[in-house]
Enzyme design. Structure first.
Site, PDB file in Angstrom:
ATOM      1  N   GLU A   1       0.846  -1.201   0.000  1.00 60.37           N
ATOM      2  CA  GLU A   1       0.000   0.000   0.000  1.00 60.37           C
ATOM      3  C   GLU A   1       0.876   1.244   0.000  1.00 60.37           C
ATOM      4  OE1 GLU A   1      -3.398   0.013   2.722  1.00 60.37           O
ATOM      5  OE2 GLU A   1      -3.265  -2.148   2.794  1.00 60.37           O
TER       6      GLU A   1
ATOM      7  N   HIS B   1      -8.845   9.606   2.644  1.00 61.38           N
ATOM      8  CA  HIS B   1      -8.414   8.498   1.783  1.00 61.38           C
ATOM      9  C   HIS B   1      -8.606   8.949   0.342  1.00 61.38           C
ATOM     10  CE1 HIS B   1      -7.893   4.589  -0.021  1.00 61.38           C
ATOM     11  NE2 HIS B   1      -7.624   4.063   1.148  1.00 61.38           N
TER      12      HIS B   1
ATOM     13  N   ARG C   1      -0.572   8.915   1.615  1.00 57.62           N
ATOM     14  CA  ARG C   1      -1.942   9.363   1.353  1.00 57.62           C
ATOM     15  C   ARG C   1      -2.151  10.867   1.314  1.00 57.62           C
ATOM     16  NH1 ARG C   1      -5.342   5.139   4.837  1.00 57.62           N
ATOM     17  NH2 ARG C   1      -4.656   3.477   3.488  1.00 57.62           N
TER      18      ARG C   1
ATOM     19  N   HIS D   1     -11.303   9.734   6.330  1.00 60.57           N
ATOM     20  CA  HIS D   1     -11.089   8.302   6.530  1.00 60.57           C
ATOM     21  C   HIS D   1     -10.597   7.958   7.930  1.00 60.57           C
ATOM     22  CE1 HIS D   1     -10.067   4.212   5.363  1.00 60.57           C
ATOM     23  NE2 HIS D   1      -8.800   4.395   5.683  1.00 60.57           N
TER      24      HIS D   1
ATOM     25  N   ARG E   1      -0.946   9.007   8.899  1.00 56.68           N
ATOM     26  CA  ARG E   1      -0.770   7.574   9.186  1.00 56.68           C
ATOM     27  C   ARG E   1      -0.324   6.801   7.952  1.00 56.68           C
ATOM     28  NH1 ARG E   1      -4.542   3.024   8.715  1.00 56.68           N
ATOM     29  NH2 ARG E   1      -5.866   4.558   7.683  1.00 56.68           N
TER      30      ARG E   1
END
Ligand code: FAD
Ligand code: SIN
Length: 531
Positions: A118, A241, A287, A348, A383
């Site tokens: 990811e 997100h 992100r 998110h 994060r």
């Protein structure tokens, strides 16, 4: 009055893991506001990040976490959580969790685990159960809980407020003695007491108009802890997100970052790969960077969405690896094996929260917080993907160990019953839903991916007015779940705005056009608020 040894608020990964660990040593009540499985955990797709691959190392996972966190992570906390991840994964597997496996895996000790990738990860290290990881984890934990005679789960029980010694002047220092809990079925507010209370109430995505989160995510834990006097930190860092499905009939459906991990590419409506030149990891950049780039692309072109394209991969692979995303997109008429998926960013994850140490200890005695509700310092200003399930597993374990090593004493206290208003007026109830909409819309418009101080100040004024209305309404009327959630989203909105206004720089997820650069003086500085 209901007395237990451990009171756990919330039945996601954090609450359930903790309950299982302390159950051999006392009676546990898990209070959860809807049905037991309804949680952010249940919707997690990508997986759990942990070092399992031969080409991977704890150092690399630490480095990736620190890089994503944009200078604000607490390095000691990151090392502990990353370091203890593999042991917690092994426990989860022993409990019955089945992660996806593959013949070609780069396994380390554990059999054939398929490791996904990811955003922001330099290695394949995401353990997953196809694209339904959270549902499998929630099921495994709930099954284990159902075998524990010491644990009672109380569904449709909504924690309203923490009971603290400070509020009732019962003893010196601030201790948590339990919580007032609204039983949605009987309509009564009950008093739960315990020497240990764990907040495991998850995040606050519903504070925003568009979110990947389910309806339970109204920031109740942060609001309760703030009212009780706990420190709340870094609420300006709300993670958006990059890829939520864009379709008029779809409500909050995430398209996992794992799709990009398996080669999916972001394109604008003309087909251009706009992440080229934005970051060396392109569509798989951290992100904050991808969400901001999409926001910029949509503003520049006036388009309502961008596209996520994985059509170059074999159809069989896509359907087997992403069965849930494939099926859901198809139900909206989008065949992701043949056409790109329209996507937009959406709120998110809450990177800040109730300030704790790495053992979940808050600054109120007897009150612990674990999972998305907590701010341990792992995530910093942004994060790293799939680090939240990891954090919840590790910190639940550590909190349980710490408490069991030194169990707190019961406090004998005469706790007053909850005082509730008695008015009901169906005409007025509509005000609750209007206020809900207003807060969520203004947070989306003024406190979103790109901020300015003028917009934040405008948001602050409106939220203050709404809070005044809610206060009047709240005390006069009979308690309802909607009203309690409204009070909480208003408090959390206030905290997000105040934190954002008190950070005069851009860092990670907090991007403010008035201060477009990071200020080294603010690196390693948390924004902490107390009531
Ligand atoms: P939750 O799982 O949200 O549980 C909170 C619990 O508290 C619920 O049971 C809720 O009903 C209860 N509750 C809330 N308020 C009250 C109240 N007042 N009274 C009583 N009960 C209350 N993270 C990853 O690491 N990997 C992923 O792949 C991933 N994918 C995600 C996909 C989606 C769509 C979403 C929304 C999140 C994802 N995340 C992922 C984030 C991750 O799922 C959450 O951060 C994590 O599950 C939070 O766990 P938790 O136990 O802290 O809270
Ligand atoms: C995802 O699957 O994209 C979500 C992962 C996460 O939020 O950690």
């Amino acid at each position: 009055m209901k007395s237990f040894d451990f009171l756990v608020l919330g039945s996601g990964v954090a609450g359930l893991s903790f309950a299982l660990k302390v159950a051999p040593r006392g009676r546990v009540a898990i209070v959860t506001k809807k049905s037991r499985a309804e949680s952010n955990t249940n919707y997690a797709q990508g997986g759990v990040a942990s070092v399992m691959g031969r080409d991977d190392s704890l150092e690399l996972h630490v480095q990736d976490t620190l890089a994503a966190g944009a200078g604000l992570c607490k390095k000691g906390v990151v090392s502990v959580i990353v370091g203890e991840g593999p042991a917690r994964i092994r426990e989860l597997i022993e409990l019955g969790m089945k992660f996806s496996e593959t013949e070609n895996s780069a396994e380390r000790g554990l059999a054939k685990l398929d490791l996904g990738r990811e955003g922001g990860h330099s290695r394949r290290r995401i353990l997953h159960a196809k694209d339904l990881t959270g549902r499998e984890i929630e099921n495994a934990l709930l099954n284990a809980v159902s075998r524990e005679p010491n644990i009672s789960i109380l569904e449709n029980h909504f924690a309203i407020d923490l009971i603290t010694s400070r509020k009732f002047g019962i003893q010196n220092g601030n201790r948590c003695l339990g919580a007032y809990v609204f039983d949605r079925e009987s309509g009564r507010v009950e008093t739960f007491t315990a020497p240990v209370t764990l907040l495991a109430t998850g995040g606050c995505g519903k504070v925003y108009l568009y979110t990947t989160n389910p309806d339970i995510a109204t920031g109740d834990g942060v609001a309760m802890a703030y009212r009780a006097g706990a420190g709340i930190a870094n609420m300006e860092f709300i993670q958006f997100h990059p890829t939520c499905l864009y379709h008029p009939k779809a409500k909050s459906f995430l398209v996992s970052e794992a799709v990009r991990g398996e080669g999916g590419v972001l394109r604008n409506l003309e087909g251009g790969e706009f992440m080229d030149g934005q970051h060396p990891m392109k569509s798989l950049a951290p992100r904050d960077i991808v969400a901001r780039a999409i926001d910029g692309e949509m503003k520049k072109s006036g388009a309502d969405c961008v596209l996520l394209d994985i059509t170059h991969k074999p159809q069989k692979f896509i359907i087997e690896r992403f069965p849930n995303i494939y099926k859901t997109c198809l139900s909206y008429g989008i065949d992701m094996t043949r056409e790109p998926i329209p996507v937009v960013p959406a709120a998110h994850y809450q990177c800040g929260g109730v300030l704790t140490d790495v053992d979940g200890q808050t600054d109120i005695g007897g009150l612990y917080a674990v999972g998305e509700v907590a701010c341990t310092g792992l995530h910093g200003a942004n994060r790293l993907a799939s680090n939240s399930l990891l954090e919840a597993l590790v910190c639940a374990h550590r909190a349980a160990e710490k408490i069991l090593a030194q169990p707190p004493q019961k406090v004998d206290a005469n706790i007053p019953d909850w005082q509730s208003g008695s008015a009901t007026d169906p005409d007025e109830l509509v005000v609750v839903s209007h206020n809900w909409d207003e807060i969520r819309r203004l947070m989306w418009d003024y406190v979103g991916i790109v901020r300015t101080n003028k917009r934040l100040e405008r948001a602050a004024k409106r939220i203050a007015n709404l809070q005044e209305e809610i206060r009047e309404y709240y005390w006069n009327f009979i308690v309802t779940g909607d009203l309690l959630e409204l009070r909480n989203i208003a408090t959390v909105a206030e905290l997000i705005v105040r934190c954002a206004l008190s950070r005069p720089e851009s860092r990670g997820l907090n991007y403010n056009l008035d201060f477009p650069n990071s200020d080294p003086a603010w690196s390693q500085r948390d924004t902490v608020l107390r009531n």
